[in-house]
Structure formats: structure tokens, C-alpha cells
Design an enzyme around this catalytic site. Structure first.
Site, PDB file in Angstrom:
ATOM      1  N   HIS A 188       0.826  -1.202   0.000  1.00  0.00           N
ATOM      2  CA  HIS A 188       0.000   0.000   0.000  1.00  0.00           C
ATOM      3  C   HIS A 188       0.866   1.261   0.000  1.00  0.00           C
ATOM      4  O   HIS A 188       0.553   2.241  -0.691  1.00  0.00           O
ATOM      5  CB  HIS A 188      -0.924   0.005   1.217  1.00  0.00           C
TER       6      HIS A 188
ATOM      7  N   ARG B 178      12.111  17.533  15.653  1.00  0.00           N
ATOM      8  CA  ARG B 178      13.002  16.453  16.100  1.00  0.00           C
ATOM      9  C   ARG B 178      13.117  15.335  15.077  1.00  0.00           C
ATOM     10  O   ARG B 178      14.148  14.651  15.026  1.00  0.00           O
ATOM     11  CB  ARG B 178      12.508  15.869  17.428  1.00  0.00           C
TER      12      ARG B 178
ATOM     13  N   ASN C 216      14.802  15.977  10.376  1.00  0.00           N
ATOM     14  CA  ASN C 216      16.196  15.770   9.997  1.00  0.00           C
ATOM     15  C   ASN C 216      16.955  15.349  11.248  1.00  0.00           C
ATOM     16  O   ASN C 216      17.467  16.186  11.989  1.00  0.00           O
ATOM     17  CB  ASN C 216      16.784  17.042   9.393  1.00  0.00           C
TER      18      ASN C 216
ATOM     19  N   TYR D 290      22.057  22.417  22.447  1.00  0.00           N
ATOM     20  CA  TYR D 290      21.126  22.374  23.566  1.00  0.00           C
ATOM     21  C   TYR D 290      21.751  21.767  24.816  1.00  0.00           C
ATOM     22  O   TYR D 290      21.693  22.354  25.903  1.00  0.00           O
ATOM     23  CB  TYR D 290      19.893  21.582  23.147  1.00  0.00           C
TER      24      TYR D 290
ATOM     25  N   SER E  50      19.878  27.714  14.221  1.00  0.00           N
ATOM     26  CA  SER E  50      19.405  26.987  13.047  1.00  0.00           C
ATOM     27  C   SER E  50      18.795  27.930  12.028  1.00  0.00           C
ATOM     28  O   SER E  50      19.038  27.796  10.817  1.00  0.00           O
ATOM     29  CB  SER E  50      18.378  25.931  13.479  1.00  0.00           C
TER      30      SER E  50
ATOM     31  N   HIS F  42      20.190  28.567   8.214  1.00  0.00           N
ATOM     32  CA  HIS F  42      19.307  28.373   7.059  1.00  0.00           C
ATOM     33  C   HIS F  42      19.226  29.645   6.213  1.00  0.00           C
ATOM     34  O   HIS F  42      19.306  29.584   4.976  1.00  0.00           O
ATOM     35  CB  HIS F  42      17.908  27.975   7.521  1.00  0.00           C
TER      36      HIS F  42
END
Length: 528
Positions: free
Chosen positions: A115, A396, A399, A411, A434, A438
């Protein structure tokens, strides 16, 4: 007589009726009780089944991770040279690093289900439709069957410059961080001022890193005026080499500092081959060894290469057939709120298709290709992000490769420096870093500054992360998440395409700071 007989008749009948009921009712009532009990047990079993199915997905991964953590914990204590008491669950999670294990990518497992494989076949069918429609349009317009991939050749132009620039960055990353750390490690335990040695070595290496892996790629991109795809190759490799070298130093330096070598012996240092393998394997967390497969499946390599090429042409057709006709000058209309709203909603379909193509081409195909060629066994490059009911879970699972790097070196180190406090600040700092990276990649890649990604990621992304958290388990929140992804991709594709054409038709007249950072689409007066 009548008054006496009439009571006797009914009394006689009433006596016999209960006797017949007493003979039949125990069996009937017993059957009814059995049926009721059976229904109750079926309902109970169904409830238990539902609860088990809900919990097994969430708990199985945690159980496996805890088992692996407990299995490697004694070896961690031995390497540290001391045995400590068993830490609390939170402290144990903070102390232990990422554990690699042999596992396949999620889509490879899902494609075993017919499927799910049918959905993959549907995307292939759409690619064939794009191909046939392009042939038909070219035949109608030009009278001949021709496929001109001019946009594709333009985007990947000047590959020779890209190759030698990548070679410079690779050679530098291969030798300088490794031998600088080896030099520092050989002197650390014998040098009188360990802090001075570490600080001096770090400053020198940081200055060299800034020049070679910081300014050099930007100079190559700007000076040679590389086209977009070639720009992204150089910039993304620049970011990857920076993250790889940092992980190597971050994982190796504490081990050298903790383990004092015996007199007359040099400190134990990672082998050069392990570092070389790390530069190519699909992970950003350094280990001296990883779980490895026994052989390379060359058929899998060929199929994966074919899927990468298919995604490349898929993206080309999406841009040429769904984006360029809307935003190019010849077919555009004068700017208004109406045209802007229509352009955003028209961009939703190509935007979400490009998002899925980037995910499938890079996170699944590209990383699995290198994993297979290097026999790298841990293929968990992503999780089931499409089932997320919260943006916290989406970030989370989208990636995992980059998330692991941000978690362990951003972190977790932030919490270590703050002694476990300011968790919200630690999470916010990771989002900001981040978002900046980007936006940097998009700015250099496109050649203009338009902080759409930064605003969506660092502003709306932070808000959604704290509001749509892991407590949101209702399926309706999965619908909300997908609706936000659709709209976000539509806004990005629309605004970036508008700015691209504005940069072409309304070039800058000067190189002042405000001229460089102000989007041209805000003031460009050409008819769109």
C-alpha cells in the site's frame, strides 16, 4: 360450583406454568449470562488491544535506547577510569551521547508494504505525466519533439569551479583540524599552562577556520558569480565541513583531557582512517567506529542513484511547469493584493512538492547512498515526521542528522554550562542558530537577502514549537501541522520567486548596506 371450579382451574394452570418455567429458565438464563460475559470480555480485550497499540509505538524505541544505554554504561565508566553510582534518569540521559545501532531507514521498511509502495508509484506516474506534457507542449509550440533542460544546465553551471573549491575545503578539513588537535594533545599533559595552551591553540585554529571554511567559500561564490545550484553545493559543503570538524574536536578533546597517559607514552589519539571515514559517512556525530554492514548492495546503490536523478528532473519540471509561468515577466499582471494572494495559493502545490522532493532526495536517497557505499549500518536519518501532531516533534524527526548535532553540541552543552537551568533559553538559542544558518545558506545560494525563512523559522517556528508541543496528541493537530506546512511553503516559493525576477529586472544601482539588505521586490516597478 362455578365459583369453586373457576379458582381451581386458574390455580391449577398457575401451578403448572411456574413448573415449566423452572425447568426451562435456568438453561436460558445461563446462556444469557454466558453471552453477557462474552461480550464484556470482548469489550475488555478490545480496550486492552487499543491501549497496547497506542503505547507500544512510543515505548518500544525508549526501551531499546535504555537497553543500549545500560549495556554501554559499564564501558563508559571504565573509560572514565572510575565507577560512579547510578545516575538519575535525567542525568543519565544528559551524560550519555548518541548510541549508533544497525537499523534501516523508515521509508525502506515502509516500501515493503504494498500500500505504501503504491504511493511511491503514484509519484513516479506524475513524473511521467510531467515528461509527456513537456514533450507535447514543445511539439505544439516548435513542431518537433525536443526537451531542452536549459534551466537545469544553468543552475548547475561552472561545476569546475565548484570542484576545485570543494577540494580546497576538503583537504583543509582533512589535515588541519586533525593534526592541530594531535599537536595540542601531545603537549597538553606535559605543558605547564594547560589553559594557555588550549586557549592559544583554539584561537589560532578558529582564525584559520574563519579564513578557509568561512570567507573562502563566500569569496568563490561571489567572485565567480556561480549559478544557484552550484552556490548551494559550495555553501552546504562549507557548513557540513564546519559541523564535522567541530564534532571531531568536541568528541576527542575531552577524552584526551580526561585520560592522562602513562609516563613515557604518548596520549591515545583517534586514527587518521577513522577521521577520514567520518568525513564521508552520513552522520555529524564523531565516533571512532560505527556499526557496519558486511557488504555493499550494488543493486540498491543503482536504484538509489536512479531515484536521485528522478528527483532532480522532478524538481526541474515543478519549477518549469508550475512556477516559472506564474512569476516570469511575460505572463505577470500588475501587482495588487489580489494577485499576491492568488500567487501564494498557486505556490502551495509546487512548494509542498519541492519540500517532499528535497526530503526524499537528500534525507533518504543521498544519505542512504553514502551509507550503503560506506557500509554504514545506522540509517535513521529521519523519523515519521509526517505523523507529527506537534511542531516540537516535527523539528526532532524531520532531519535527525542535524537535530542530533544541535541537541548534543547546542542544547545539551548550553544546559551543561548553565548547570541544567534555562531550558527554554537553550531551546530558543538552538532555534536562532538553526534559523541563522538556514537564512545564510539561502542568502548566499540565491544571491540576495530576503529573510523569509528566518521569519518563518525563528518567529513562527518558535511560537508553534511552544504552543503546539508534545502534549498535543489529537489527530486534528496533525491536520493543523500539515496546513501550516502547506501555507509556509507557498509563502516561501511565492516571495523568493518574486524577488528572483525583481533582482533580474531591477538590478541594484549601488552597493550600499541598505541597498544590499532591502528586497528589490518591495520597490521594483516593473509590470509583474
Amino acid at each position: 360450583m362455578t365459583t369453586e371450579e373457576s379458582p381451581n382451574g386458574p390455580r391449577h394452570r398457575n401451578i403448572k406454568a411456574p413448573q415449566s418455567d423452572e425447568l426451562s429458565s435456568p438453561a436460558g438464563s445461563h446462556d444469557n449470562v454466558q453471552e453477557d460475559n462474552l461480550r464484556q470480555w470482548q469489550k475488555h480485550a478490545q480496550k486492552v488491544k487499543v491501549k497496547v497499540l497506542e503505547q507500544v509505538k512510543e515505548q518500544l524505541s525508549d526501551i531499546l535506547d535504555n537497553a543500549l544505554t545500560e549495556s554501554v554504561q559499564p564501558f563508559t565508566h571504565i573509560l572514565n577510569g572510575k565507577m560512579t553510582r547510578k545516575p538519575s534518569s535525567r542525568a543519565q540521559k544528559m551524560d550519555n551521547g548518541k548510541v549508533f545501532m544497525a537499523r534501516a531507514s523508515l521509508l525502506d521498511e515502509l516500501f515493503e508494504i504494498s500500500h505504501i509502495r503504491t504511493i511511491y508509484h503514484m509519484f513516479i506516474a506524475v513524473l511521467l505525466i510531467f515528461f509527456l506534457s513537456t514533450l507535447a507542449v514543445d511539439y505544439i509550440d516548435q513542431g518537433r519533439l525536443v526537451l531542452e533542460f536549459d534551466l537545469l544546465f544553468f543552475a548547475f553551471g561552472k561545476l569546475g569551479t565548484v570542484t576545485w573549491a570543494w577540494g580546497v575545503m576538503f583537504v583543509y578539513t582533512l589535515f588541519i583540524p586533525y593534526y592541530t588537535l594531535a599537536f595540542w594533545g601531545s603537549l597538553y599533559h606535559t605543558f605547564s599552562s594547560k589553559t594557555g595552551l588550549s586557549l592559544g591553540t583554539g584561537l589560532i585554529l578558529s582564525a584559520i577556520q574563519m579564513c578557509v571554511l568561512g570567507l573562502f567559500p563566500i569569496y568563490v561564490v561571489v567572485h565567480n558569480q556561480l549559478p544557484p545550484a552550484s552556490r548551494f553545493i559550495v555553501i552546504l559543503e562549507q557548513i557540513r565541513f564546519l559541523m564535522k570538524s567541530y564534532s571531531f574536536m568536541r568528541e576527542t578533546a575531552p577524552v584526551i583531557m580526561r585520560n592522562t597517559p602513562k609516563e613515557g607514552k604518548s596520549p591515545r589519539f583517534p586514527t587518521f582512517s577513522s577521521y577520514l571515514y567520518f568525513l564521508f559517512c552520513p552522520t555529524l556525530i564523531y565516533r571512532e567506529s560505527y556499526p557496519r554492514n558486511t557488504h555493499i548492495r550494488w543493486k540498491y546503490v543503482g536504484v538509489t542513484l536512479g531515484m536521485i536523478l528522478g528527483c532532480l528532473f522532478y524538481g526541474y519540471f515543478v519549477l518549469v511547469r508550475l512556477c516559472v509561468p506564474v512569476f516570469r515577466l511575460e505572463t505577470s499582471q500588475p501587482f495588487s493584493k489580489r494577485t499576491m494572494v492568488l500567487a501564494v495559493f498557486h505556490s502551495i502545490l509546487p512548494g509542498i512538492m519541492l519540500l517532499l522532493l528535497c526530503f526524499f532526495a537528500f534525507l533518504h536517497c543521498w544519505l542512504n547512498l553514502f551509507g550503503e557505499l560506506l557500509c554504514f549500518a545506522d540509517r535513521m536519518f529521519y523519523k515519521d515526521w509526517w505523523n507529527s501532531t506537534s511542531f516540537a516533534n516535527y523539528y526532532r524527526t524531520w532531519n535527525v542528522v542535524v537535530h542530533d548535532w544541535l541537541y548534543y553540541y547546542g542544547y545539551r552543552d548550553f544546559l551543561w554550562l548553565s548547570k541544567g537551568k534555562f531550558r527554554a533559553a537553550a531551546m530558543l538559542s538552538v532555534f536562532i542558530v538553526s534559523a541563522v544558518v538556514h537564512e545564510y545558506a539561502l542568502t548566499i545560494g540565491f544571491g540576495f537577502f530576503y529573510p523569509v525563512m528566518f521569519c518563518l523559522f525563528a518567529v513562527l517556528g518558535v511560537v508553534f514549537n511552544f504552543t503546539m508541543n508534545d502534549k498535543r496528541q489529537n489527530p486534528a493537530f496533525n491536520v493543523i501541522m500539515w496546513a501550516c506546512l502547506f501555507l509556509g511553503q507557498g509563502v516561501q516559493v511565492c516571495l523568493y520567486c518574486q524577488e528572483w525576477y525583481a533582482q533580474i529586472h531591477c538590478p541594484r544601482k549601488e552597493n550600499s548596506f541598505w541597498e544590499l539588505v532591502t528586497p528589490r521586490s518591495w520597490s521594483c516597478s516593473y509590470q509583474r
